[in-house]
Scaffold this motif. Structure first.
Motif, PDB file in Angstrom:
ATOM      1  N   GLY A  20       0.663  -1.191  -0.072  1.00  0.00           N
ATOM      2  CA  GLY A  20      -0.154  -0.179   0.148  1.00  0.00           C
ATOM      3  C   GLY A  20       0.638   1.207   0.096  1.00  0.00           C
ATOM      4  O   GLY A  20       0.319   2.416  -0.351  1.00  0.00           O
ATOM      5  N   SER A  21       2.000   1.113   0.430  1.00  0.00           N
ATOM      6  CA  SER A  21       2.922   2.588   0.259  1.00  0.00           C
ATOM      7  C   SER A  21       2.997   2.828  -1.101  1.00  0.00           C
ATOM      8  O   SER A  21       3.409   1.824  -2.110  1.00  0.00           O
ATOM      9  N   PRO A  22       3.014   4.144  -1.345  1.00  0.00           N
ATOM     10  CA  PRO A  22       3.378   4.430  -2.832  1.00  0.00           C
ATOM     11  C   PRO A  22       4.991   4.578  -2.792  1.00  0.00           C
ATOM     12  O   PRO A  22       5.557   4.518  -2.159  1.00  0.00           O
ATOM     13  N   ILE A  23       5.362   4.588  -4.001  1.00  0.00           N
ATOM     14  CA  ILE A  23       6.685   4.401  -4.591  1.00  0.00           C
ATOM     15  C   ILE A  23       7.012   5.323  -5.870  1.00  0.00           C
ATOM     16  O   ILE A  23       6.131   5.618  -6.623  1.00  0.00           O
ATOM     17  N   LEU A  24       8.134   6.241  -5.281  1.00  0.00           N
ATOM     18  CA  LEU A  24       8.471   7.247  -6.095  1.00  0.00           C
ATOM     19  C   LEU A  24       9.519   6.739  -6.991  1.00  0.00           C
ATOM     20  O   LEU A  24      10.845   6.507  -6.494  1.00  0.00           O
ATOM     21  N   HIS A  25       9.472   6.510  -8.209  1.00  0.00           N
ATOM     22  CA  HIS A  25      10.542   5.733  -8.942  1.00  0.00           C
ATOM     23  C   HIS A  25      11.479   6.685  -9.618  1.00  0.00           C
ATOM     24  O   HIS A  25      11.306   7.986  -9.702  1.00  0.00           O
ATOM     25  N   PRO A  26      12.769   6.455  -9.767  1.00  0.00           N
ATOM     26  CA  PRO A  26      13.728   7.330 -10.151  1.00  0.00           C
ATOM     27  C   PRO A  26      13.288   8.078 -11.380  1.00  0.00           C
ATOM     28  O   PRO A  26      12.762   7.588 -12.444  1.00  0.00           O
ATOM     29  N   ALA A  27      13.738   9.096 -11.515  1.00  0.00           N
ATOM     30  CA  ALA A  27      13.057  10.121 -12.787  1.00  0.00           C
ATOM     31  C   ALA A  27      13.940   9.761 -13.777  1.00  0.00           C
ATOM     32  O   ALA A  27      15.191   9.432 -13.705  1.00  0.00           O
ATOM     33  N   ALA A  28      13.389  10.093 -15.000  1.00  0.00           N
ATOM     34  CA  ALA A  28      14.380   9.483 -16.047  1.00  0.00           C
ATOM     35  C   ALA A  28      13.843  10.592 -17.501  1.00  0.00           C
ATOM     36  O   ALA A  28      12.667  10.961 -17.548  1.00  0.00           O
ATOM     37  N   PRO A  29      14.763  11.126 -18.038  1.00  0.00           N
ATOM     38  CA  PRO A  29      16.082  11.180 -17.657  1.00  0.00           C
ATOM     39  C   PRO A  29      16.783  11.929 -16.283  1.00  0.00           C
ATOM     40  O   PRO A  29      16.047  12.932 -15.977  1.00  0.00           O
ATOM     41  N   ASN A  30      17.528  11.732 -15.929  1.00  0.00           N
ATOM     42  CA  ASN A  30      18.226  12.519 -14.651  1.00  0.00           C
ATOM     43  C   ASN A  30      19.629  12.383 -14.781  1.00  0.00           C
ATOM     44  O   ASN A  30      19.993  11.151 -14.448  1.00  0.00           O
ATOM     45  N   PRO A  31      20.746  13.267 -14.987  1.00  0.00           N
ATOM     46  CA  PRO A  31      19.977  14.896 -15.169  1.00  0.00           C
ATOM     47  C   PRO A  31      19.175  14.857 -16.359  1.00  0.00           C
ATOM     48  O   PRO A  31      19.061  14.006 -17.127  1.00  0.00           O
TER      49      PRO A  31
END
Length: 112
Positions: A20-31
């Motif tokens: 149930g916890s939300p997941i914030l995945h790595p932003a792409a692209p980054n930088p």
């Protein structure tokens, strides 16, 4: 079966939305320049806020503000602009995903 999958994911260290916890995945692209994709997963339907802050904690841009979202995978984009539509400077920014009482934060780098 869900209990077995949840146990496996917890033991293996793989992020899971089964709990149930939300997941914030790595932003792409980054930088990134000029745009990045912000991906997140929800274990249950929730109102979602997704905001961008500068390192001093000042709000730069609200991408989502208490938007209802179904359980599952979602994505949004940020184009490196503030609330007024002005291009922001190169540097580190913080992405905050908030659902109910839970918040997840990650750093992203805008390289102009």
């Amino acid at each position: 079966l869900i209990d077995e999958v949840t146990h496996f994911l917890r033991v293996s260290g793989v992020p899971s939305v089964v709990e149930g916890s939300p997941i914030l995945h790595p932003a792409a692209p980054n930088p990134f320049n000029p745009m990045t994709t912000l991906r997140y997963s929800l274990g249950r339907e929730s109102a979602v806020s997704l905001r961008i802050y500068d390192p001093a904690g000042r709000l730069v841009r609200t991408v989502l503000s208490q938007e209802p979202r179904a359980a599952g995978d979602h994505r949004a984009t940020w184009n490196g602009r503030d609330e007024a539509g002005r291009a922001v400077s190169s540097g580190v920014y913080l992405v905050q995903l908030k659902t109910g009482n839970e918040a997840k934060t990650q750093r992203i780098l805008l390289a102009r």
